[in-house]
Design an enzyme around this catalytic site. Structure first.
Site, mmCIF file in Angstrom:
data_model
loop_
_atom_site.group_PDB
_atom_site.id
_atom_site.type_symbol
_atom_site.label_atom_id
_atom_site.label_comp_id
_atom_site.label_asym_id
_atom_site.label_seq_id
_atom_site.Cartn_x
_atom_site.Cartn_y
_atom_site.Cartn_z
ATOM 1 N N GLU A 1 0.215 -1.931 -0.671
ATOM 2 C CA GLU A 1 1.174 -1.254 0.157
ATOM 3 C C GLU A 1 1.118 0.181 -0.493
ATOM 4 O OE1 GLU A 1 3.775 1.453 0.628
ATOM 5 O OE2 GLU A 1 5.168 -0.127 -0.249
ATOM 6 N N CYS B 1 7.364 6.254 -0.586
ATOM 7 C CA CYS B 1 5.932 6.108 0.174
ATOM 8 C C CYS B 1 6.158 6.322 1.824
ATOM 9 C CB CYS B 1 5.550 4.646 -0.086
ATOM 10 S SG CYS B 1 6.798 3.118 0.508
#
Length: 676
Positions: free
Chosen positions: A254, A293
């Site tokens: 991720e 993120c």
């Protein structure tokens, strides 16, 4: 203070020279960390030998209760994590995402046990019938892998990053080794100390490396799993690490991505949606000082609103108060470190080559602090007038409070620009135009792991652009890593092996603990509704008396329910239908079946809990005779609450309604709550 690592069942100091961790606000040293002295091969072996067997023998119900106990334990101690979190530059509200958010994921995954069996493994999907006579079938089983889950986490969420992975890992039945970022592992270490002190986890279930972890991937094998959160560049290097490649070790990545927010063409300046959009962009640029993120990096707006959006964002960003994250009037603290500050500045310089700056405070006021000591960075808004020519906007990510606004001419261009990010964790479209929203979702979904549609209808309760939710997949294609985390039960699949098992229904039943149609049935003289939960056996079957269907049955049911569908009441209307004559209602068959198999006297069954599946597979006409085979299909023991006198369980029953030729006419799975 020197942080310790937790390995082989005890806390141990690192050897050699440590890495200094600094307070993001003052620059003072918080702690020293290191990986020196850790024997990674021994840590993996310890987890496989001690942690794996202990977790694998637990059922999903037991693992779910373990997660709940961990969540409650941490929740009682969370205030000290907030105090430590200020060292990372996070404000109280920033830390809420990390601390309460992480504990919340534990609670969410603990609740998922209600959807799982009272077994150490999971039966997946439907039965595959591989033979005409039904004596050869197959089922897919999901069993815990025999290895270790290695979690490599980023600096921005030292608690949430760990707990959201551990929730799925422990529920699936695998032990874990956690390697947080050495920049902020002091916060992770505090939580792990409490997790270990709770004595809730079995030995070997959790180990911690607070240092840089060089060499930690060397011992991975084919039964292990690696999960990574961090920069795309680092993740790509680790994904092709020799040991990972040699053993085909599953690697879930991720990565940070260039997430986009799109203002719909219907959201003109002055509308409520326009205001919601500006607020969302401002928030996502400044929360955690842009170190998320999922933060918005690219702002796509209709060219006719281009200037208005810039002015509105400049006005909002100018209100951002920067300084001591402990101060109530501060809305944005510093970046996590001076090193990160330098990296963000370097990335900004690259972006400035083709995208000029339209806002950044030249000398921002630092509330309660010294700009030379802390890693402060004022919000920056850039402008890209030619987003299809100047591609740095879609390629370079500055992991801080920096975003670029750019124009589009129509929805097709907006989608093309969003997709130029080459894969993102999330994007947002602010619109009330349902057709535009549908078009955007369908055409941009292949490039995004999650899409938020923002408008007035859901704004009050919306969790926002940047908030991954436990029941939703967190990940994305391409640059975002191509992986998936959380997503409810989907999050378990990284740690479970799916295996197809073939054989006779009786064999598959014995292995899976779920009754398969065609397996041996056990008949006893005592009605199963009179038996307490522990005495019921998978495959135990009650065969009822039979009943011959009459037209009166059908007419009475139609009058009782008001269901006068033509197939049940009008034989003259049956031409060009599947029916030869008046047919019994499907729900009459199910209701009659219940009347035939229910034991009327008070017993162990307390109530009907629901209906999972039901199929009416053959028409039932007046004159046909039906019977029922009621079989114990599956059992799930429930957690006993303190206020309850008796423990209970859920029993799933296979209801097989058959006719005089022994063919099934209806089949269903019903659930009852049964006393222990």
């Amino acid at each position: 203070m020197n942080l310790q690592n937790y390995a082989l069942g005890h806390w141990q100091p690192f050897e050699g020279v440590g890495i200094a961790q600094h307070d993001a606000f003052t620059g003072d040293v918080v702690a020293l960390v290191g990986s020196g002295g850790l024997d990674y091969a021994a840590m993996f072996a310890y987890a496989r030998k001690k942690g794996s067997p202990a977790l694998r023998k637990m059922t999903f119900q037991e693992r779910g209760r373990l997660l709940k106990a961990l969540a409650l334990y941490l929740n009682e101690r969370k205030e000290k994590y907030y105090t430590l979190s200020y060292h990372t530059g996070a404000t109280r509200s920033d830390s809420w995402i990390d601390i309460d958010g992480g504990i919340g994921v534990l609670f969410a995954y603990a609740s998922l046990r209600r959807k799982l069996p009272d077994a150490p493994f999971l039966v997946d999907g439907d039965t595959a019938n591989l033979s005409k006579g039904g004596t050869f079938i197959a089922r897919h089983l999901l069993v815990p892998k025999l290895g270790v889950a290695l979690h490599i986490n980023a600096f921005n969420f030292p608690i949430w990053g760990m707990l959201e992975k551990l929730a799925a890992t422990f529920l699936a039945g695998m032990p874990a080794i956690v390697k947080p970022s050495e920049v902020s592992s002091f916060l992770t270490e505090a939580v792990v100390r409490d997790l270990i002190a709770s004595e809730i986890l079995p030995p070997g279930a959790l180990q911690l490396d607070c240092g840089n972890g060089i060499g930690i991937l060397d011992p991975v094998q084919e039964q292990d799993v690696v999960t990574f959160t961090g920069s795309a560049a680092t993740g790509q290097k680790l994904k092709v690490y020799p040991a990972v490649i040699a053993h085909s070790t599953p690697f879930n990545m991720e990565a940070d991505s260039l997430n986009a927010a799109v203002l719909g063409e219907d959201a003109a300046p002055g509308t409520a949606i326009f205001d919601l959009f500006i607020k969302e962009v401002r928030r996502e640029m400044t929360v955690k000082c842009g170190q998320k993120c999922t933060a918005i990096r690219r702002i796509l707006v209709p060219e006719s609103y281009y200037e208005a959006v810039q002015q509105a964002l400049i006005k909002e960003l100018a209100k951002t108060t920067i300084g001591d994250p402990r101060a109530e009037d501060v809305r944005m603290g510093p970046l996590v470190s001076k090193k990160q500050q330098a990296i963000v500045q370097q990335r900004l310089e690259l972006l400035l080559q083709h995208t000029p700056k339209v806002f950044q405070a030249d000398e921002p006021t630092i509330i309660g602090g010294n700009p030379d000591q802390g890693a402060f960075f004022s919000p920056v808004l850039l402008r890209n007038d030619q987003p299809f020519q100047h591609l740095d906007t879609h390629l370079i990510e500055a992991f801080g409070p920096i975003a670029t606004v750019m124009p589009y001419r129509d929805m097709e261009e907006a989608i093309q620009l969003a997709n130029l990010g080459k894969g993102a964790l999330v994007s947002t479209i602010a619109t009330a135009d349902l057709r535009a929203a549908q078009t955007y979702v369908m055409e941009s979904a292949p490039y995004h792991g999650r899409i938020l549609i923002l408008n007035e209808a859901s704004a009050k309760e919306s969790t926002g652009h940047g908030s991954p939710m436990p029941l939703l997949a967190h990940g994305g294609p391409g640059r975002a890593g191509g992986g998936e985390e959380m997503g409810g039960l989907r999050g378990l699949y990284h740690y479970l092996q799916r295996t197809a098992v073939q054989g006779h229904p009786s064999t598959i039943t014995a292995i899976s603990g779920v009754y398969e149609k065609g397996a041996a049935q056990i008949e006893t003289p005592i009605h199963p509704f009179r038996k307490p939960f522990p005495e019921l056996v998978i495959g135990e079957t009650h065969v009822t008396h039979r009943h011959t269907v009459t037209e009166t049955d059908i007419v009475n049911f139609a009058n009782l329910t008001g269901d006068h569908f033509f197939a049940h009441v009008d034989e003259t209307a049956l031409a060009h239908t599947p029916f030869e004559r008046r047919v019994a209602h499907g729900y009459w068959i199910l209701s009659k079946a219940a009347g035939m198999f229910v034991e009327p006297r008070k017993g162990s069954v307390l109530l009907n809990y629901g209906l999972e599946e039901c199929r009416f597979v053959k028409p039932v006409y007046p004159g046909m005779t039906i019977g029922v085979r009621l079989t114990v299909k599956e059992k799930i023991l429930q957690e006993q609450k303190p206020e309850e006198a008796d423990q209970k369980g859920i029993v799933k029953w296979l209801v097989d309604v058959y006719d005089e030729t022994n063919e099934t006419v209806a089949i269903a799975t019903i659930l009852t709550m049964v006393k222990c």
